[in-house]
Enzyme design. Structure first.
Site, PDB file in Angstrom:
ATOM      1  N   ASN A 117     -18.291 -13.357  33.804  1.00 42.36           N
ATOM      2  CA  ASN A 117     -19.100 -12.617  32.822  1.00 42.36           C
ATOM      3  C   ASN A 117     -20.603 -12.787  33.055  1.00 42.36           C
ATOM      4  O   ASN A 117     -21.399 -12.573  32.148  1.00 42.36           O
ATOM      5  CB  ASN A 117     -18.699 -13.013  31.396  1.00 42.36           C
ATOM      6  CG  ASN A 117     -18.713 -14.514  31.192  1.00 42.36           C
ATOM      7  OD1 ASN A 117     -19.285 -15.244  31.992  1.00 42.36           O
ATOM      8  ND2 ASN A 117     -18.106 -14.970  30.111  1.00 42.36           N
ATOM      9  N   ARG A 256     -26.128 -22.337  25.921  1.00 42.50           N
ATOM     10  CA  ARG A 256     -25.390 -23.038  24.870  1.00 42.50           C
ATOM     11  C   ARG A 256     -26.361 -23.427  23.771  1.00 42.50           C
ATOM     12  O   ARG A 256     -27.468 -23.919  24.050  1.00 42.50           O
ATOM     13  CB  ARG A 256     -24.704 -24.298  25.420  1.00 42.50           C
ATOM     14  CG  ARG A 256     -23.447 -24.026  26.239  1.00 42.50           C
ATOM     15  CD  ARG A 256     -22.307 -23.418  25.413  1.00 42.50           C
ATOM     16  NE  ARG A 256     -21.146 -23.073  26.196  1.00 42.50           N
ATOM     17  CZ  ARG A 256     -20.854 -21.841  26.658  1.00 42.50           C
ATOM     18  NH1 ARG A 256     -21.636 -20.821  26.403  1.00 42.50           N
ATOM     19  NH2 ARG A 256     -19.747 -21.626  27.341  1.00 42.50           N
ATOM     20  N   GLN A 285     -19.503 -23.453  16.761  1.00 41.67           N
ATOM     21  CA  GLN A 285     -19.039 -22.074  16.609  1.00 41.67           C
ATOM     22  C   GLN A 285     -17.646 -22.033  16.005  1.00 41.67           C
ATOM     23  O   GLN A 285     -16.787 -22.811  16.448  1.00 41.67           O
ATOM     24  CB  GLN A 285     -19.050 -21.374  17.987  1.00 41.67           C
ATOM     25  CG  GLN A 285     -20.452 -21.149  18.495  1.00 41.67           C
ATOM     26  CD  GLN A 285     -20.542 -20.350  19.796  1.00 41.67           C
ATOM     27  OE1 GLN A 285     -21.585 -20.266  20.397  1.00 41.67           O
ATOM     28  NE2 GLN A 285     -19.453 -19.763  20.236  1.00 41.67           N
TER      29      GLN A 285
HETATM   30  P1  NAD Z   1     -23.816 -21.754  37.349  1.00 46.61           P
HETATM   31  O1  NAD Z   1     -22.999 -22.972  37.517  1.00 46.61           O
HETATM   32  O2  NAD Z   1     -23.683 -20.652  38.350  1.00 46.61           O
HETATM   33  O3  NAD Z   1     -25.362 -22.151  37.278  1.00 46.61           O
HETATM   34  C1  NAD Z   1     -25.849 -23.154  36.450  1.00 46.61           C
HETATM   35  C2  NAD Z   1     -27.121 -23.705  37.085  1.00 46.61           C
HETATM   36  O4  NAD Z   1     -27.756 -24.565  36.143  1.00 46.61           O
HETATM   37  C3  NAD Z   1     -26.852 -24.529  38.338  1.00 46.61           C
HETATM   38  O5  NAD Z   1     -27.600 -24.022  39.419  1.00 46.61           O
HETATM   39  C4  NAD Z   1     -27.288 -25.928  37.941  1.00 46.61           C
HETATM   40  O6  NAD Z   1     -27.839 -26.669  39.025  1.00 46.61           O
HETATM   41  C5  NAD Z   1     -28.320 -25.623  36.887  1.00 46.61           C
HETATM   42  N1  NAD Z   1     -28.632 -26.751  36.020  1.00 46.61           N
HETATM   43  C6  NAD Z   1     -27.803 -27.669  35.473  1.00 46.61           C
HETATM   44  N2  NAD Z   1     -28.499 -28.558  34.766  1.00 46.61           N
HETATM   45  C7  NAD Z   1     -29.799 -28.203  34.856  1.00 46.61           C
HETATM   46  C8  NAD Z   1     -30.993 -28.749  34.326  1.00 46.61           C
HETATM   47  N3  NAD Z   1     -30.998 -29.875  33.596  1.00 46.61           N
HETATM   48  N4  NAD Z   1     -32.152 -28.108  34.600  1.00 46.61           N
HETATM   49  C9  NAD Z   1     -32.167 -26.997  35.377  1.00 46.61           C
HETATM   50  N5  NAD Z   1     -31.070 -26.453  35.917  1.00 46.61           N
HETATM   51  C10 NAD Z   1     -29.890 -27.047  35.646  1.00 46.61           C
HETATM   52  O7  NAD Z   1     -23.497 -21.218  35.887  1.00 46.61           O
HETATM   53  P2  NAD Z   1     -23.729 -19.744  35.300  1.00 46.61           P
HETATM   54  O8  NAD Z   1     -22.559 -18.896  35.610  1.00 46.61           O
HETATM   55  O9  NAD Z   1     -25.092 -19.288  35.672  1.00 46.61           O
HETATM   56  O10 NAD Z   1     -23.666 -20.070  33.739  1.00 46.61           O
HETATM   57  C11 NAD Z   1     -24.600 -20.950  33.151  1.00 46.61           C
HETATM   58  C12 NAD Z   1     -24.198 -21.263  31.732  1.00 46.61           C
HETATM   59  O11 NAD Z   1     -24.313 -20.089  30.935  1.00 46.61           O
HETATM   60  C13 NAD Z   1     -22.725 -21.673  31.556  1.00 46.61           C
HETATM   61  O12 NAD Z   1     -22.511 -23.033  31.853  1.00 46.61           O
HETATM   62  C14 NAD Z   1     -22.493 -21.365  30.107  1.00 46.61           C
HETATM   63  O13 NAD Z   1     -22.859 -22.463  29.303  1.00 46.61           O
HETATM   64  C15 NAD Z   1     -23.431 -20.196  29.817  1.00 46.61           C
HETATM   65  N6  NAD Z   1     -22.703 -18.911  29.652  1.00 46.61           N
HETATM   66  C16 NAD Z   1     -22.810 -18.261  28.462  1.00 46.61           C
HETATM   67  C17 NAD Z   1     -22.109 -17.086  28.255  1.00 46.61           C
HETATM   68  C18 NAD Z   1     -22.226 -16.315  26.973  1.00 46.61           C
HETATM   69  O14 NAD Z   1     -21.358 -15.501  26.661  1.00 46.61           O
HETATM   70  N7  NAD Z   1     -23.275 -16.505  26.203  1.00 46.61           N
HETATM   71  C19 NAD Z   1     -21.272 -16.581  29.266  1.00 46.61           C
HETATM   72  C20 NAD Z   1     -21.240 -17.252  30.491  1.00 46.61           C
HETATM   73  C21 NAD Z   1     -21.938 -18.435  30.664  1.00 46.61           C
END
Ligand code: NAD
Length: 359
Positions: A117, A256, A285
């Site tokens: 997503n 989050r 939530q």
């Molecule tokens: P991803 O794993 O592809 O990317 C996450 C990135 O965050 C990684 O590159 C990681 O190194 C980085 N990261 C972790 N800790 C960090 C920090 N302290 N400072 C800076 N960067 C940091 O994940 P994604 O697919 O991009 O998704 C990210 C997040 O988005 C998910 O974990 C989820 O919590 C959230 N999300 C929300 C929805 C929604 O419906 N609102 C849907 C999908 C994902």
């Protein structure tokens, strides 16, 4: 075996729209398949407290499927009781509702449908930035209230062009946000992440990596949060962090809710230090009726662009994460290897780099 599936209830909408796969009514399209294979399948939205269906069935379930939209919070205590649990699948992206360190202690695999997503969320981030920067919500509310006062809404409306926009986290979503921002001619696009981008991906976007979060805070007009929730991001955007940001900053958080401190955000908006805060994720939530983010406002009564958690659950996304969830379960049932991109923890350790820097 017992498969426990925690989903949100879709009510009439789910009956009318069968593509709402992530609901208790439509059961990720997996119920008949699992039943035919002879498994016991429990599908419920009842997830809170010791008397809940979640807590009743987790004790002997082998597979748990949950969504981030209506998370079954699998704490360390509950995991101690889940003696048969082997696999937790997140139907979507973001597995922070599972205590990942406890999963490692019990050697439980946690997998999610990576990438399913991320476009849906990146589009929502762009939309929310525009809604805030252009002061859209009060402009619309004025019209449905049968009023007309251009100055009242234009006084806080700006263009995204010429602004400095930065993302905390430049993984699948953060990167797609930067890609989509490029045609808006922002002054600068910045990103902060402890993980570097592959050289060709870094070259393909006109964005600059900053070395520290403080630098990102100090330089940005718009900040978007796109990293997972883990030990070092919980409460990361707190009063101290907000002080380091420019007065009038807009913040978009679809990652989050618990990454941002709820009172620091509400207070920052009230004082005008934050010009706007928007997103769809909440520190618990469903969000309680009295959660301050529901009706927080800036000095002009604007600046709130919150919704329920739905950016990653568009009908397109649901089709992808339902298919991906089925594939993960099918792999498990047939002893096939999982796609490594989907595995968060397995065999007692983190398989992903995204949930914090670890030795
Ligand atoms: P991803 O794993 O592809 O990317 C996450 C990135 O965050 C990684 O590159 C990681 O190194 C980085 N990261 C972790 N800790 C960090 C920090 N302290 N400072 C800076 N960067 C940091 O994940 P994604 O697919 O991009 O998704 C990210 C997040 O988005 C998910 O974990 C989820 O919590 C959230 N999300 C929300 C929805 C929604 O419906 N609102 C849907 C999908 C994902």
């Amino acid at each position: 075996m017992k498969v426990l599936i925690i989903l949100y209830s879709g009510g009439q909408a789910a009956q009318e729209q069968p593509k709402l796969l992530g609901t208790t009514e439509n059961k990720l399209g997996m119920y008949d398949w699992l039943k035919k294979l002879g498994h016991e399948v429990i599908v419920t939205d009842d997830k809170e407290g010791p008397g809940s269906e979640f807590q009743k069935h987790i004790v002997d379930a082998e597979i748990l499927i949950t969504t981030p939209f209506h998370p079954g919070y699998l704490t360390a205590d509950l995991m101690d009781k889940a003696k048969k649990l082997k696999l937790c699948v997140t139907a979507g992206v973001g597995s922070d509702h599972i205590d990942l360190n406890a999963a490692n202690k019990h050697k439980i695999t946690v997998a999610e449908v990576s990438g399913s997503n991320v476009v849906s969320v990146a589009e929502q981030v762009l939309m929310t930035m525009l809604v805030l920067v252009r002061n859209y919500t009060p402009a619309h509310e004025q019209i449905v209230a049968h009023k007309w006062n251009v100055a009242q809404v234009a006084r806080d409306a700006y263009d995204l062009e010429g602004k400095v926009v930065g993302t905390i986290g430049c993984g699948r979503i953060g990167y797609r946000v930067l890609q989509r921002l490029e045609p808006f001619n922002c002054k600068e696009l910045l990103w902060f992440d402890y993980t570097d981008l592959p050289a060709d991906a870094a070259k393909a976007i006109k964005a600059t990596r900053v070395a520290t979060l403080d630098e990102l805070y100090a330089r940005c007009d718009v900040i978007t949060v796109n990293c997972p929730l883990h030990e070092s991001t919980r409460g990361m955007v707190n009063a101290d962090a907000i002080k380091k940001m420019k007065k009038g900053v807009w913040i978009v958080n679809t990652a989050r809710g618990a990454i941002c401190d709820r009172m620091a955000i509400a207070d920052g908006l009230k004082s005008g230090h934050i010009a706007g805060y928007g997103g769809d994720v909440w520190d618990v939530q469903p969000a309680p009726a009295d959660h301050p983010w529901r009706d927080m406002r800036g000095p002009q009564g604007n600046g709130n662009a919150m919704t329920a958690h739905y950016s990653g659950t568009t009908l397109d996304a649901q089709e992808r994460y339902a298919a991906g969830t089925k594939e993960i379960v099918d792999n498990y049932l047939n002893g096939k290897p999982q796609n490594p991109a989907n595995v968060i923890v397995a065999d007692g350790q983190y398989a992903t780099h995204a949930y914090g820097q670890r030795k």
